[in-house]
Design a protein around this motif. Sequence first.
Motif, PDB file in Angstrom:
ATOM      1  N   LEU A 510      38.546   0.681  -8.785  1.00 25.96           N
ATOM      2  CA  LEU A 510      39.786   0.762  -9.564  1.00 25.96           C
ATOM      3  C   LEU A 510      40.662   1.916  -9.081  1.00 25.96           C
ATOM      4  O   LEU A 510      41.888   1.783  -8.978  1.00 25.96           O
ATOM      5  CB  LEU A 510      39.465   0.918 -11.052  1.00 25.96           C
ATOM      6  N   GLU A 512      40.530   3.038  -6.095  1.00 28.76           N
ATOM      7  CA  GLU A 512      40.976   2.578  -4.774  1.00 28.76           C
ATOM      8  C   GLU A 512      42.212   1.696  -4.890  1.00 28.76           C
ATOM      9  O   GLU A 512      43.152   1.826  -4.092  1.00 28.76           O
ATOM     10  CB  GLU A 512      39.850   1.812  -4.086  1.00 28.76           C
ATOM     11  N   ASP A 513      42.234   0.825  -5.888  1.00 30.85           N
ATOM     12  CA  ASP A 513      43.427   0.003  -6.114  1.00 30.85           C
ATOM     13  C   ASP A 513      44.652   0.880  -6.370  1.00 30.85           C
ATOM     14  O   ASP A 513      45.756   0.598  -5.873  1.00 30.85           O
ATOM     15  CB  ASP A 513      43.214  -0.940  -7.296  1.00 30.85           C
ATOM     16  N   ASP A 517      48.017   1.102  -4.042  1.00 29.66           N
ATOM     17  CA  ASP A 517      49.358   0.949  -4.614  1.00 29.66           C
ATOM     18  C   ASP A 517      50.229   2.159  -4.283  1.00 29.66           C
ATOM     19  O   ASP A 517      51.412   2.015  -3.957  1.00 29.66           O
ATOM     20  CB  ASP A 517      49.280   0.782  -6.136  1.00 29.66           C
ATOM     21  N   TYR A 545      41.674  -9.847  -0.907  1.00 31.49           N
ATOM     22  CA  TYR A 545      42.376  -8.585  -1.164  1.00 31.49           C
ATOM     23  C   TYR A 545      43.614  -8.482  -0.281  1.00 31.49           C
ATOM     24  O   TYR A 545      44.622  -7.905  -0.689  1.00 31.49           O
ATOM     25  CB  TYR A 545      41.459  -7.390  -0.913  1.00 31.49           C
TER      26      TYR A 545
END
Length: 576
Positions: A510, A512-513, A517, A545
């Motif tokens: 999470l 990493e997301d 972004d 992904y």
Amino acid sequence: MKNMKDKTYKRHLMVLSFIICHLSFSVALLTSCQDMLETSSELVEFEKDNTLNHPTDSVYSVLGIISKMQVIADRTILLGEVRGDLMTPTDAASADLKNLAAFNFAADNKYNAVSDYYAVINNCNYYLAHVDTALQRRGRTLFTQEFAAVKAFRAWTYLQLAQIYGQVPLVLDPVMTEQEALQAMNQPHVGLADICQYFIEDLTPFAETELPRFGTIDGWDSQSFFIPMKALLGDLCLWSGQYLEAARWYNSYLNDQKNPVQMSYTSRIIWPDASDFQRPQNGYSITNTREIITFIPMEDRVFDGVVSDIRNIFESTTENNYYFQLTPSRAMHNLSAAQTYCMENKTATTTDTIYAPKTGLMDEILVGDLRFYSNYTVGSNGGRDEYSEYSNVIQSITKVWSSLVPLYRCTMVYLRYAEALNRAGFPQSAFTILKYGICSENLNAYVEDQELAKAAPYIVFDENTFTRETTIGVHSLGSGDSHANEFYVLPMPESQLATHQDTVNYQIPLVEDMIIDEMALEGAFEGYRFYDLMRVALRRGNPAYLADPIASRTGVLDQNLRTLLMEPKNWYLPLE
């Protein structure tokens, strides 16, 4: 079968013939700073005439390598953006750009010229094989810095090749003849992991070597032409999954005792105050000398060398009759608007948190993060009609220059550092980079003792240089006072998990997301996006992904494109 073998033989011969013909070293005296990036394009001379044992030979040879990097400079941006999800081709785009965006790769696409990369590599190989590294003057070895810098150029170029083509021949000796060219192409091809490991071992002994100093060339500080070794080692380790080592290299680079690397936080773009949401103030800029670390200098005139075409592709210019070829995608608009801008309003007795409105603003791109607004404008071109030879729309993207192509930028190194820390098992430390800015005060305040103890060797920062007053969370560059934003928080499970490690494992993907972004918000239009998505997709073993955001770049899912991208072999250009 025979025809296929003949075709393959001819293709390999053609590619490596280009390699040989591109090998060039300038031995002419240069008469001005502007001329210093010019090199002759001669076929290889006899080796006995090319021993690099004089300072001027070495300088001209290194600048010759940089001139070869000019040829691939635009592609470092285009291949990362056109294949990503943050830009889309316009009707005016060339067929080559449209085909890249559609992943319809062909050998004759102008951006698919592997020989240009091997021209850089072959020049590097020649230099490394022939420079006199034992030569000393007054007790000092003369060419150590240039030797290390050329090794870095070669490693960086191979990393580009691996990202673009998947598997390539690892040629480490200069190719001087047709026979050597054929032998080089016929050797087994190697992939990203092997390339990274080879160059990690190759570069590590030179990690502390200073960059060459050639003085000012054509108005530029020539040290900015060279790749920082520790940052490059961090990249190689990051791509190869050696996250602790990547974090260590990035930290060592950023916290360098002689030349610490800090973000230029004063250039962030902000709303003036809670009563004025008409126009932001303070232009966000990546052009200051503290932000751009390494770049490829480009020429102003074709007569002098390679001139960048990026501005004509990204922006409206008189040369393209204002017809730009790429434009920010709906996905870029949506990502920026999805952010929540926050400002901290302090009085003598209270501190309030105020959030910018999501509606009622004078322009849709003012919603959310302001970096997009700061870098992108579009407007009418004087009421021109459909019969005019000029576009009736003008687009500007201020990150684009004709004079240089950035390779390393300070804030993007911090984000890769955050990515490495997170994957190394330190999501709270990584999140500190995003929200607060990394320094001992913030780490002690926002990271639990258990993580601090484990992460200690990788999060060392000088307390006199890195303070709360001199650092800032990356997200705050465009989204306000992120340290006060209650919506921008470290992900936590809904209920307590069995162990601390379970919580860490929950947080890592999470966070990493959030980092990916942030890389898009910060690095949009600079050529990083496709490779950032690729790196995470490969790491997770999850092609979706990468496939999902790219296939949805227009705001509508392109199922055919998604299906194509669910096969990783289709991510790479053909090596022909």
